[in-house]
Design a protein around this motif. Sequence first.
Motif, PDB file in Angstrom:
ATOM      1  N   HIS A  40      -5.930  -5.825  -0.906  1.00  0.00           N
ATOM      2  CA  HIS A  40      -4.795  -5.306  -1.675  1.00  0.00           C
ATOM      3  C   HIS A  40      -3.447  -5.598  -1.015  1.00  0.00           C
ATOM      4  CE1 HIS A  40      -7.507  -3.400  -4.444  1.00  0.00           C
ATOM      5  NE2 HIS A  40      -8.128  -2.817  -3.437  1.00  0.00           N
ATOM      6  N   HIS A  76      -0.034  -7.054  -0.198  1.00  0.00           N
ATOM      7  CA  HIS A  76       0.995  -7.764  -0.967  1.00  0.00           C
ATOM      8  C   HIS A  76       2.352  -7.336  -0.417  1.00  0.00           C
ATOM      9  CE1 HIS A  76       3.042  -9.662  -4.316  1.00  0.00           C
ATOM     10  NE2 HIS A  76       3.787  -8.583  -4.391  1.00  0.00           N
ATOM     11  N   CYS A 127       0.847  -1.200   0.000  1.00  0.00           N
ATOM     12  CA  CYS A 127       0.000   0.000   0.000  1.00  0.00           C
ATOM     13  C   CYS A 127       0.879   1.247   0.000  1.00  0.00           C
ATOM     14  CB  CYS A 127      -0.867  -0.020   1.251  1.00  0.00           C
ATOM     15  SG  CYS A 127      -1.893   1.429   1.499  1.00  0.00           S
TER      16      CYS A 127
END
Length: 160
Positions: free
Chosen positions: A98, A100, A65
Amino acid sequence: MPKRSAGLLLFRRKGPDLELLLVHPGGPFWAKKDDGAWSIPKGLYEETEDPFAAARREFEEETGCPPPIEAFALGDFKQPGGKVITAFATEGGFDLAHFHSNLFAMEWPPKSGKQAEFPEADRAGWFTPADAIRKVTKGQVPIVQTLLRQLERSPREGTV
């Protein structure tokens, strides 16, 4: 000189409730550990590097992010092993879908001569303050407690 890490503790408000974003360390040593194993997104930085810049970099590496632009300082926290974490906090959102994390390589299995890649963090989660205190490593409990104390005061000072 002790090793230094910088980290960024993201929090959000869901109605009257507060939630904190934590990450679980990746790799085989942490795979079966839960309570007392989670962390704020953080990582090592050089003495000449700005701690907030390092905290932002590590946040992005461990969550995938984009890091917040502003945060407020929580302070320096000496860990049981001697490392010092410089911690910052900011309010914001993060969709766990989201998540990762970057990968790191290490010899695995030990003494095998083989390299394997693992995520720096294998998962992320939003936790209530009580759950966050139970989930984080012992040395990071004071970081969470400091954030909770600072949120009780207003207005916040020391925004970077």
